[in-house]
Write a protein that holds these residues in place. Structure first.
Motif, PDB file in Angstrom:
ATOM      1  N   ASP A 156       0.826  -1.203   0.000  1.00 47.85           N
ATOM      2  CA  ASP A 156       0.000   0.000   0.000  1.00 47.85           C
ATOM      3  C   ASP A 156       0.864   1.258   0.000  1.00 47.85           C
ATOM      4  N   GLU A 157       1.975   1.219   0.737  1.00 42.68           N
ATOM      5  CA  GLU A 157       2.891   2.368   0.717  1.00 42.68           C
ATOM      6  C   GLU A 157       3.523   2.536  -0.662  1.00 42.68           C
ATOM      7  N   ILE A 158       3.801   1.424  -1.324  1.00 40.89           N
ATOM      8  CA  ILE A 158       4.423   1.479  -2.649  1.00 40.89           C
ATOM      9  C   ILE A 158       3.470   2.080  -3.678  1.00 40.89           C
ATOM     10  N   VAL A 159       2.227   1.589  -3.712  1.00 34.45           N
ATOM     11  CA  VAL A 159       1.306   2.013  -4.780  1.00 34.45           C
ATOM     12  C   VAL A 159       0.830   3.451  -4.583  1.00 34.45           C
ATOM     13  N   THR A 160       0.932   3.988  -3.371  1.00 33.87           N
ATOM     14  CA  THR A 160       0.537   5.373  -3.142  1.00 33.87           C
ATOM     15  C   THR A 160       1.734   6.326  -3.199  1.00 33.87           C
ATOM     16  N   HIS A 161       2.918   5.790  -3.454  1.00 28.51           N
ATOM     17  CA  HIS A 161       4.107   6.635  -3.562  1.00 28.51           C
ATOM     18  C   HIS A 161       4.065   7.423  -4.874  1.00 28.51           C
ATOM     19  N   PRO A 162       4.491   8.676  -4.863  1.00 21.91           N
ATOM     20  CA  PRO A 162       4.449   9.491  -6.087  1.00 21.91           C
ATOM     21  C   PRO A 162       5.226   8.906  -7.267  1.00 21.91           C
ATOM     22  N   LEU A 163       6.226   8.073  -6.997  1.00 16.21           N
ATOM     23  CA  LEU A 163       7.048   7.520  -8.074  1.00 16.21           C
ATOM     24  C   LEU A 163       6.526   6.190  -8.616  1.00 16.21           C
ATOM     25  N   PHE A 164       5.429   5.685  -8.039  1.00 15.28           N
ATOM     26  CA  PHE A 164       4.820   4.473  -8.578  1.00 15.28           C
ATOM     27  C   PHE A 164       4.237   4.793  -9.953  1.00 15.28           C
ATOM     28  N   GLU A 165       4.478   3.887 -10.916  1.00 15.46           N
ATOM     29  CA  GLU A 165       4.016   4.129 -12.284  1.00 15.46           C
ATOM     30  C   GLU A 165       2.927   3.139 -12.688  1.00 15.46           C
ATOM     31  N   GLN A 166       2.039   3.577 -13.553  1.00 19.42           N
ATOM     32  CA  GLN A 166       0.854   2.803 -13.913  1.00 19.42           C
ATOM     33  C   GLN A 166       1.192   1.471 -14.566  1.00 19.42           C
ATOM     34  N   ASP A 167       2.335   1.371 -15.222  1.00 22.56           N
ATOM     35  CA  ASP A 167       2.662   0.103 -15.891  1.00 22.56           C
ATOM     36  C   ASP A 167       2.946  -1.026 -14.888  1.00 22.56           C
ATOM     37  N   LEU A 168       3.012  -0.695 -13.590  1.00 20.05           N
ATOM     38  CA  LEU A 168       3.191  -1.709 -12.548  1.00 20.05           C
ATOM     39  C   LEU A 168       1.861  -2.166 -11.955  1.00 20.05           C
ATOM     40  N   TYR A 169       0.772  -1.568 -12.403  1.00 18.09           N
ATOM     41  CA  TYR A 169      -0.566  -1.785 -11.858  1.00 18.09           C
ATOM     42  C   TYR A 169      -0.978  -3.254 -11.908  1.00 18.09           C
ATOM     43  N   ASP A 170      -0.993  -3.845 -13.103  1.00 14.54           N
ATOM     44  CA  ASP A 170      -1.518  -5.208 -13.246  1.00 14.54           C
ATOM     45  C   ASP A 170      -0.668  -6.237 -12.508  1.00 14.54           C
ATOM     46  N   LYS A 171       0.634  -6.054 -12.538  1.00 15.50           N
ATOM     47  CA  LYS A 171       1.510  -6.992 -11.825  1.00 15.50           C
ATOM     48  C   LYS A 171       1.238  -6.938 -10.325  1.00 15.50           C
ATOM     49  N   THR A 172       1.038  -5.746  -9.820  1.00 16.75           N
ATOM     50  CA  THR A 172       0.760  -5.584  -8.397  1.00 16.75           C
ATOM     51  C   THR A 172      -0.535  -6.289  -8.010  1.00 16.75           C
ATOM     52  N   LEU A 173      -1.584  -6.072  -8.786  1.00 17.87           N
ATOM     53  CA  LEU A 173      -2.874  -6.680  -8.478  1.00 17.87           C
ATOM     54  C   LEU A 173      -2.869  -8.190  -8.704  1.00 17.87           C
ATOM     55  N   GLU A 174      -2.058  -8.652  -9.618  1.00 15.00           N
ATOM     56  CA  GLU A 174      -1.931 -10.097  -9.825  1.00 15.00           C
ATOM     57  C   GLU A 174      -1.405 -10.777  -8.565  1.00 15.00           C
ATOM     58  N   SER A 175      -0.428 -10.166  -7.918  1.00 12.51           N
ATOM     59  CA  SER A 175       0.135 -10.763  -6.700  1.00 12.51           C
ATOM     60  C   SER A 175      -0.885 -10.767  -5.567  1.00 12.51           C
ATOM     61  N   ILE A 176      -1.709  -9.731  -5.503  1.00 10.88           N
ATOM     62  CA  ILE A 176      -2.747  -9.667  -4.470  1.00 10.88           C
ATOM     63  C   ILE A 176      -3.792 -10.745  -4.710  1.00 10.88           C
ATOM     64  N   LEU A 177      -4.250 -10.871  -5.953  1.00 10.35           N
ATOM     65  CA  LEU A 177      -5.275 -11.876  -6.263  1.00 10.35           C
ATOM     66  C   LEU A 177      -4.748 -13.293  -6.079  1.00 10.35           C
ATOM     67  N   PHE A 178      -3.458 -13.484  -6.253  1.00 12.88           N
ATOM     68  CA  PHE A 178      -2.863 -14.796  -5.999  1.00 12.88           C
ATOM     69  C   PHE A 178      -3.092 -15.202  -4.544  1.00 12.88           C
ATOM     70  N   CYS A 179      -2.936 -14.249  -3.635  1.00  8.44           N
ATOM     71  CA  CYS A 179      -3.152 -14.540  -2.206  1.00  8.44           C
ATOM     72  C   CYS A 179      -4.624 -14.712  -1.886  1.00  8.44           C
ATOM     73  N   VAL A 180      -5.467 -13.949  -2.544  1.00  6.28           N
ATOM     74  CA  VAL A 180      -6.909 -14.056  -2.316  1.00  6.28           C
ATOM     75  C   VAL A 180      -7.425 -15.416  -2.766  1.00  6.28           C
ATOM     76  N   ASN A 181      -6.952 -15.888  -3.905  1.00  6.35           N
ATOM     77  CA  ASN A 181      -7.411 -17.159  -4.482  1.00  6.35           C
ATOM     78  C   ASN A 181      -6.692 -18.326  -3.820  1.00  6.35           C
ATOM     79  N   ASP A 182      -6.959 -18.502  -2.550  1.00  4.02           N
ATOM     80  CA  ASP A 182      -6.259 -19.513  -1.764  1.00  4.02           C
ATOM     81  C   ASP A 182      -7.250 -20.135  -0.789  1.00  4.02           C
TER      82      ASP A 182
END
Length: 256
Positions: A144-170
């Motif tokens: 959460d700190e990473i994705v709200t950081h000013p230097l976070f870029e949109q091209d990292l969006y899907d990869k970030t959410l993929e890792s979250i959904l991996f944990c959810v789908n358990d």
């Protein structure tokens, strides 16, 4: 000596103290690890006891296989405390207002959290004798700190959410607020960039895999419960009504 200094909040000669704190970041004793070391990291980082060079060195030390990824894949042992509390401390560093970080630090952090969430096997929350393990929750707090950081870029969006959904789908039964914590960086990304088609496709695949089954095992039931609770939590955290509507349509498919 470390305990005495931290109890007194004596941060003089912080070079030596910092070294001892890092060595004890995953101490199995919850009083030392959580109440003293973690809270002291919070204070010395946020109240500017450390130079930018010290902050950068601390970040580069903690993000390695010796701390954040220490023995990743281990299960039900004490190594989880080092990984988990390294994640929390990295979150404090990334959150620091006068940031010492550069853009590559943020993309590097996304790569490391992605690897962490896909490989962490110790998903315990609170452990009776040694306190909070909470590796998934703490890594997600870092995310959460990473994705709200000013230097976070949109091209990292899907990869970030993929890792979250991996944990959810358990099929693991999350008991200590992990699903709620997983929803927080998800909603932050949606509020910042909107709903991507790839993210929606990932959710649709999870739902379709469940609905296509003729019968459900207890593990299937746990998995879809995690997905349902996650979507509910994200729904209440997103801002735009259109995004809420899209998420609600998915949620209705798996709500009885």
């Amino acid at each position: 000596m470390l305990i005495e200094k931290l109890e007194e909040k004596n941060y003089s000669n912080n070079k030596l103290l910092l070294k001892e704190m890092v060595l004890n970041i995953g101490n199995p004793n919850p009083y030392i690890r959580d109440k003293l070391v973690y809270n002291s990291f919070l204070e010395i980082i946020t109240k500017n006891y450390l130079t930018n060079a010290q902050l950068k060195n601390l970040f580069e030390q903690l993000v390695t296989n010796q701390y954040f990824l220490y023995k990743i894949g281990s299960k039900n042992d004490d190594t989880v405390y080092k990984r988990s509390f390294s994640a929390l401390t990295l979150g404090i560093l990334i959150n620091k207002e006068q940031s010492f970080l550069e853009k590559f630090h943020i993309s590097f952090s996304v790569d490391k959290t992605y690897f962490f969430l896909l490989n962490e096997q110790d998903r315990r929350g609170f452990t009776n004798e040694k306190g909070w393990a909470h590796s998934i929750a703490h890594c997600t707090d870092l995310l959460d700190e990473i994705v709200t950081h000013p230097l976070f870029e949109q091209d990292l969006y899907d990869k970030t959410l993929e890792s979250i959904l991996f944990c959810v789908n358990d099929s693991f039964v999350y008991e200590d607020d992990e699903i709620e914590r997983l929803s927080t960086p998800s909603a932050a990304l949606i509020n910042r960039y909107g709903l991507s088609q790839e993210y929606l496709s990932m959710i649709d695949r999870l739902i379709s895999n469940f609905l296509s089954k003729q019968s459900y095992s207890h593990l299937d039931t746990r998995m879809i419960s995690n997905v349902r609770n996650y979507l509910r939590a994200v729904y209440f955290k997103v801002n735009l009504e259109e995004n809420k509507r899209v998420l609600l349509n998915r949620l209705k498919k798996i709500t009885t």
